[in-house]
Scaffold this motif. Structure first.
Motif, PDB file in Angstrom:
ATOM      1  N   GLY A 182       0.855  -1.565   0.265  1.00  0.00           N
ATOM      2  CA  GLY A 182       0.120  -0.164   0.027  1.00  0.00           C
ATOM      3  C   GLY A 182       1.241   0.930   0.096  1.00  0.00           C
ATOM      4  N   LEU A 183       2.537   1.252   0.254  1.00  0.00           N
ATOM      5  CA  LEU A 183       3.077   2.343   0.791  1.00  0.00           C
ATOM      6  C   LEU A 183       3.369   2.538  -1.045  1.00  0.00           C
ATOM      7  CD1 LEU A 183       4.208   4.413   2.537  1.00  0.00           C
ATOM      8  CD2 LEU A 183       6.195   3.151   3.181  1.00  0.00           C
ATOM      9  N   VAL A 195       0.857   7.046  -6.533  1.00  0.00           N
ATOM     10  CA  VAL A 195      -0.255   7.976  -7.118  1.00  0.00           C
ATOM     11  C   VAL A 195       0.447   8.815  -7.261  1.00  0.00           C
ATOM     12  CG1 VAL A 195      -2.886   7.982  -6.549  1.00  0.00           C
ATOM     13  CG2 VAL A 195      -2.123   5.921  -6.736  1.00  0.00           C
ATOM     14  N   LEU A 196       0.629   9.664  -6.107  1.00  0.00           N
ATOM     15  CA  LEU A 196       1.560  10.673  -5.163  1.00  0.00           C
ATOM     16  C   LEU A 196       2.040  11.362  -6.554  1.00  0.00           C
ATOM     17  CD1 LEU A 196       2.161  11.109  -1.687  1.00  0.00           C
ATOM     18  CD2 LEU A 196      -0.450  11.949  -3.018  1.00  0.00           C
ATOM     19  N   ALA A 210       2.726  15.183 -11.114  1.00  0.00           N
ATOM     20  CA  ALA A 210       3.118  14.953 -12.919  1.00  0.00           C
ATOM     21  C   ALA A 210       1.892  15.399 -13.702  1.00  0.00           C
ATOM     22  CB  ALA A 210       3.822  13.446 -13.748  1.00  0.00           C
ATOM     23  N   LEU A 211       0.838  15.112 -13.173  1.00  0.00           N
ATOM     24  CA  LEU A 211      -0.584  16.283 -13.977  1.00  0.00           C
ATOM     25  C   LEU A 211      -0.808  17.370 -13.138  1.00  0.00           C
ATOM     26  CD1 LEU A 211      -3.342  15.020 -15.484  1.00  0.00           C
ATOM     27  CD2 LEU A 211      -4.262  14.661 -13.254  1.00  0.00           C
ATOM     28  N   ALA A 212      -0.793  17.304 -12.345  1.00  0.00           N
ATOM     29  CA  ALA A 212      -0.929  18.769 -11.788  1.00  0.00           C
ATOM     30  C   ALA A 212       0.373  20.232 -13.084  1.00  0.00           C
ATOM     31  CB  ALA A 212      -0.701  18.508 -10.138  1.00  0.00           C
ATOM     32  N   ALA A 213       1.699  19.550 -13.041  1.00  0.00           N
ATOM     33  CA  ALA A 213       2.157  19.775 -14.651  1.00  0.00           C
ATOM     34  C   ALA A 213       2.104  20.038 -15.978  1.00  0.00           C
ATOM     35  CB  ALA A 213       3.592  19.132 -13.937  1.00  0.00           C
TER      36      ALA A 213
END
Length: 259
Positions: A95-96, A102-103, A108-111
């Motif tokens: 899970g870690l 995911v983070l 990368a998506l926010a860039a």
């Protein structure tokens, strides 16, 4: 007939005998080695505690963090993608790893332009909620401050002393930067170079006081952030000097074991 009296207490013979007796007491070694054995056992126990204690506590905290992260993230992962589905035992840390991936993908998506548009749209939606927007705004500022604190060239990665709560009493503070904006403009002596410092409390280190004061009232230290945090959390019992001494004791114990 009475026996002849011995030499008087102040005679040279009595003084010589007294000195000889003192020399004998000094040179004689204690016959019982029980005290020495007890001292050695105590030193060995304390050395073992210094070596094993921090490692054990660190491993326990890491194991607890991994289990909590797995408990949060694994329920959102489809069963076909979980290794626990195909193995007879649970895989700790999966899970870690998923959370880290995911983070990273979200960052990368926010860039790019599309990600910034989606984030802006989501912030506008949150900004219309009366209570949620205040909580979101405060949490965002806290996370941005924590993330920016990891930069190696940031001014707030400095430790200092200020005279607080009264004259002659000094407290450790973290310098967060120069005072700018409205606070720096309205404060008396605006031409003076002002600093913003955070003074954590000893009982609950994440809490504390934000102070604005002239640079001349701050005494900068060569201590790094980690050492200053250890001093505050341990109520002054753990200092950089004591840590160096503990490392020296551990190294001496290792040398004795090898020898």
């Amino acid at each position: 007939m009475s026996e002849p009296a011995g030499p008087p207490n102040g005679s040279p013979d009595a003084t010589a005998n007294l000195r000889a007796g003192l020399r004998k007491l000094v040179r004689e070694k204690p016959k019982s080695g029980g005290w020495q054995i007890g001292t050695r056992l105590r030193n060995y126990f304390l050395t073992g505690l210094v070596i094993v204690g921090p490692v054990t506590i660190t491993l326990y905290i890491a194991w607890w963090f991994i289990n909590v992260t797995d408990a949060w993230i694994k329920p959102f992962v489809p069963a076909p993608y979980l290794p626990d589905t195909y193995l007879p035992f649970a895989v700790p840390g999966f899970g870690l790893i998923v959370g880290f991936v995911v983070l990273t993908l979200i960052g990368a998506l926010a860039a790019n332009l599309l990600g910034r548009t989606l984030i802006s749209f989501g912030e506008q939606m949150v900004g219309r909620m009366p209570i949620v927007r205040n909580v979101y705004s405060a949490l965002k500022q806290i996370f941005e401050s924590v993330v920016s604190a990891t930069g190696p060239n940031q001014a707030f990665q400095k430790v200092g002393l200020i005279e607080f709560p009264s004259k002659g009493l000094w407290s450790i503070v973290f310098v967060t930067g120069e005072t700018t904006g409205e606070v720096g403009a309205v404060m008396p002596g605006g031409e003076e170079d002002l600093l913003t410092v955070f003074m954590p409390t000893g009982i609950v280190p994440p809490t504390g006081f934000v102070c604005f004061l002239p640079r001349r009232n701050v005494l900068f230290l060569d201590m790094n952030i980690e050492d200053a945090a250890k001093v505050i959390i341990s109520a002054g019992m753990v200092t950089p000097e004591s840590q160096a001494k503990l490392r020296e004791m551990a190294e001496q114990a290792r040398r004795k074991q090898k020898g």
